[in-house]
Motif scaffolding. Structure first.
Motif, PDB file in Angstrom:
ATOM      1  N   GLU A   1     107.738  26.747  50.447  1.00 42.08           N
ATOM      2  CA  GLU A   1     106.632  27.068  50.067  1.00 42.08           C
ATOM      3  C   GLU A   1     106.080  26.110  48.357  1.00 42.08           C
ATOM      4  OE1 GLU A   1     105.770  31.505  46.618  1.00 42.08           O
ATOM      5  OE2 GLU A   1     107.920  30.779  47.726  1.00 42.08           O
ATOM      6  N   HIS A   2     106.868  25.971  47.908  1.00 44.86           N
ATOM      7  CA  HIS A   2     106.194  24.517  46.820  1.00 44.86           C
ATOM      8  C   HIS A   2     107.028  23.427  47.103  1.00 44.86           C
ATOM      9  CE1 HIS A   2     104.951  27.847  44.422  1.00 44.86           C
ATOM     10  NE2 HIS A   2     107.092  28.565  44.283  1.00 44.86           N
ATOM     11  N   ALA A   3     105.916  22.222  46.344  1.00 46.56           N
ATOM     12  CA  ALA A   3     106.963  20.655  46.734  1.00 46.56           C
ATOM     13  C   ALA A   3     107.477  20.493  45.417  1.00 46.56           C
ATOM     14  CB  ALA A   3     105.045  20.211  46.358  1.00 46.56           C
ATOM     15  N   VAL A   4     108.571  19.487  46.343  1.00 48.18           N
ATOM     16  CA  VAL A   4     108.650  18.939  45.850  1.00 48.18           C
ATOM     17  C   VAL A   4     109.155  17.241  45.407  1.00 48.18           C
ATOM     18  CG1 VAL A   4     111.352  17.961  45.043  1.00 48.18           C
ATOM     19  CG2 VAL A   4     110.957  20.794  45.701  1.00 48.18           C
ATOM     20  N   ILE A   5     109.227  16.624  44.294  1.00 50.33           N
ATOM     21  CA  ILE A   5     108.060  15.283  44.380  1.00 50.33           C
ATOM     22  C   ILE A   5     109.956  14.420  43.928  1.00 50.33           C
ATOM     23  CG2 ILE A   5     107.271  12.914  43.424  1.00 50.33           C
ATOM     24  CD1 ILE A   5     105.370  16.039  43.863  1.00 50.33           C
ATOM     25  N   ASP A   6     110.515  14.152  44.266  1.00 51.72           N
ATOM     26  CA  ASP A   6     111.936  13.533  44.380  1.00 51.72           C
ATOM     27  C   ASP A   6     111.952  11.785  44.158  1.00 51.72           C
ATOM     28  OD1 ASP A   6     114.581  13.770  43.060  1.00 51.72           O
ATOM     29  OD2 ASP A   6     115.394  14.449  44.934  1.00 51.72           O
ATOM     30  N   VAL A   7     111.700  11.611  43.242  1.00 50.02           N
ATOM     31  CA  VAL A   7     112.069   9.762  43.260  1.00 50.02           C
ATOM     32  C   VAL A   7     113.397   9.012  42.455  1.00 50.02           C
ATOM     33  CG1 VAL A   7     111.308   7.884  41.860  1.00 50.02           C
ATOM     34  CG2 VAL A   7     109.861  10.184  42.726  1.00 50.02           C
ATOM     35  N   CYS A   8     113.984   8.338  43.441  1.00 55.60           N
ATOM     36  CA  CYS A   8     115.397   7.454  43.159  1.00 55.60           C
ATOM     37  C   CYS A   8     114.562   6.123  42.679  1.00 55.60           C
ATOM     38  CB  CYS A   8     115.329   7.871  44.000  1.00 55.60           C
ATOM     39  SG  CYS A   8     116.842   6.059  44.229  1.00 55.60           S
ATOM     40  N   VAL A   9     115.470   5.463  41.441  1.00 56.50           N
ATOM     41  CA  VAL A   9     114.318   4.053  41.159  1.00 56.50           C
ATOM     42  C   VAL A   9     116.071   3.512  40.920  1.00 56.50           C
ATOM     43  CG1 VAL A   9     113.799   2.279  39.220  1.00 56.50           C
ATOM     44  CG2 VAL A   9     112.494   4.967  40.175  1.00 56.50           C
ATOM     45  N   LEU A  10     115.679   2.456  41.779  1.00 57.89           N
ATOM     46  CA  LEU A  10     116.823   0.527  41.476  1.00 57.89           C
ATOM     47  C   LEU A  10     116.619   0.378  40.356  1.00 57.89           C
ATOM     48  CD1 LEU A  10     118.102   0.239  45.255  1.00 57.89           C
ATOM     49  CD2 LEU A  10     119.164   1.917  43.355  1.00 57.89           C
ATOM     50  N   GLY A  11     117.904  -0.381  39.426  1.00 63.61           N
ATOM     51  CA  GLY A  11     116.485  -1.447  38.563  1.00 63.61           C
ATOM     52  C   GLY A  11     118.263  -2.492  38.507  1.00 63.61           C
ATOM     53  N   TRP A  12     118.111  -3.398  37.215  1.00 63.06           N
ATOM     54  CA  TRP A  12     118.884  -4.285  37.183  1.00 63.06           C
ATOM     55  C   TRP A  12     118.624  -4.059  35.197  1.00 63.06           C
ATOM     56  CZ3 TRP A  12     121.153  -6.098  40.973  1.00 63.06           C
ATOM     57  CH2 TRP A  12     120.985  -5.864  42.293  1.00 63.06           C
ATOM     58  N   ILE A  13     120.084  -4.735  34.631  1.00 63.97           N
ATOM     59  CA  ILE A  13     120.342  -4.814  33.266  1.00 63.97           C
ATOM     60  C   ILE A  13     120.902  -6.025  33.522  1.00 63.97           C
ATOM     61  CG2 ILE A  13     122.372  -2.935  33.330  1.00 63.97           C
ATOM     62  CD1 ILE A  13     120.201  -4.244  30.060  1.00 63.97           C
ATOM     63  N   SER A  14     121.375  -7.055  32.407  1.00 68.68           N
ATOM     64  CA  SER A  14     122.533  -7.779  32.426  1.00 68.68           C
ATOM     65  C   SER A  14     123.427  -6.656  32.205  1.00 68.68           C
ATOM     66  CB  SER A  14     121.921  -9.459  31.282  1.00 68.68           C
ATOM     67  OG  SER A  14     122.898 -10.049  31.010  1.00 68.68           O
ATOM     68  N   ARG A  15     124.934  -8.363  32.655  1.00 63.00           N
ATOM     69  CA  ARG A  15     125.834  -7.026  31.498  1.00 63.00           C
ATOM     70  C   ARG A  15     126.163  -7.195  30.464  1.00 63.00           C
ATOM     71  NH1 ARG A  15     130.238  -6.712  35.536  1.00 63.00           N
ATOM     72  NH2 ARG A  15     129.374  -8.730  36.709  1.00 63.00           N
TER      73      ARG A  15
END
Ligand SMILES: [Mg+2]
Length: 336
Positions: free
Chosen positions: A133-147
């Motif tokens: 019935e309804h739409a789902v927009i599922d987003v996965c993001v990868l990123g970085w951070i200095s330790r």
């Protein structure tokens, strides 16, 4: 027992016990804004996922597909910002009713691309499935951070001050306007805060690089709920000064029209996607000024961290102290 009986946070606890994320490569597993993984070197990998569900997070008649595309990515990038990091790539999972217009999706992807280009993120893949019935927009993001720049919800210490970027309650005020179909010109800013939030990535980078902050979270559920997450993970108490909360005249006006207070919207409204963080008292003001000088975003000191035994208090404008309660958004308890 149903999920609505126990709510989102008890459910997370139960499920996290089943899939223990203990592993040598997992520095932070279930429970923070973003998972933090060994990236093999000085950089740590950040991974987060967040879905926009039709009728729960958005109504098709209230948001354009471009805005929705921007929003779907921005809310994930806000969780990356919460750790002090920067986004790198995104994966998009679409769950769609068969009747979905192709043009609607193309516009959604134009919004996604706009937001991705704004922050130097690349959409590298995804998945599709049919929805009843309804739409789902599922987003996965990868990123970085200095330790050495990583910021978690844990780390706040008694004697630290509590700071927040930008202003509070604008997205909640925007939602009130949307619900009333208010088209007043003054509502443009409030609606933009709700529909196309800005992840505080540059601000997060300045805060992380300063190495002065002790804990951080992004405000997705609402200040009261999110700040209490910092308290819980840091095992500290807090005293929040209501008078110091940064709210604009526009938020006060909408709150007044709706029979609420600006304080209600600031504490419980949610979806502001500002950053709430803590820093030692002797460096907090300098840090606030540095963020403002480098990004143009004001930062306000709104409270102080106390020992855990002191509990969580809210000092009302008259000076009276009450218990600070989590009033923010929680899934399975209520909807739009
Ligand atoms: Mg978050």
């Amino acid at each position: 027992m149903r999920v609505s009986d126990i709510g989102e946070f008890a459910l997370i606890d139960r499920l996290a016990k089943i899939v223990s994320s203990e592993h040598p490569s997992v520095l932070v597993g279930i429970g923070d804004d973003t998972a933090v993984l060994e990236g093999g070197g000085e950089m740590l990998l950040l991974a987060t996922v967040d879905a926009q569900v039709e009728t729960v997070h958005f109504l098709r008649e209230a948001i354009t597909p471009q805005q929705l595309g921007r929003r779907a990515l921005a809310v994930n990038l806000s969780d990356i910002a919460a750790m002090g990091g920067r986004g790198s790539v995104a994966l998009v999972s679409l769950v769609l009713p068969r009747e979905t217009e192709v043009a609607w999706l193309e516009h959604l992807y134009q919004g996604l691309r706009e937001e991705a280009e704004r922050w130097g993120v690349v959409v590298v893949g995804g998945n599709m499935a049919r929805a009843p019935e309804h739409a789902v927009i599922d987003v996965c993001v990868l990123g970085w951070i200095s330790r050495d720049e990583l910021l978690l919800r844990a780390g706040a210490r008694p004697g630290d001050l509590v700071l927040v970027t930008g202003t509070l309650g604008e997205a909640a005020a925007g939602l009130r306007l949307l619900q009333r179909a208010d088209q007043a010109p003054a509502s443009t800013v409030l609606l933009a805060r709700l529909l196309t939030p800005t992840p505080r990535l540059p601000e997060a980078a300045v805060i992380a690089k300063s190495k002065r902050a002790t804990a951080m979270i992004d405000l997705s559920d609402g200040l009261s709920s999110d700040l209490l997450h910092i308290c819980q993970e840091s095992r500290v108490g807090v005293r929040l000064w209501a008078e110091r909360l940064p709210v604009t005249a526009a938020v006060q006006e909408v709150a007044h029209q709706c029979g609420e207070t600006a304080l209600d919207l600031a504490l419980g409204g949610g979806e502001d996607f500002e950053l709430c963080f803590t820093a030692p008292a002797d460096t907090a003001e300098t840090l606030a000024r540095t963020v403002y000088d480098e990004t143009g975003t004001p930062v306000t000191i709104i409270g102080e961290v106390l020992p855990q035994a002191a509990g969580h208090t809210l000092v009302l404008p008259g000076g009276e102290e009450t218990v600070l309660k989590a009033k923010g958004w929680e899934h399975f308890k209520r909807n739009l």
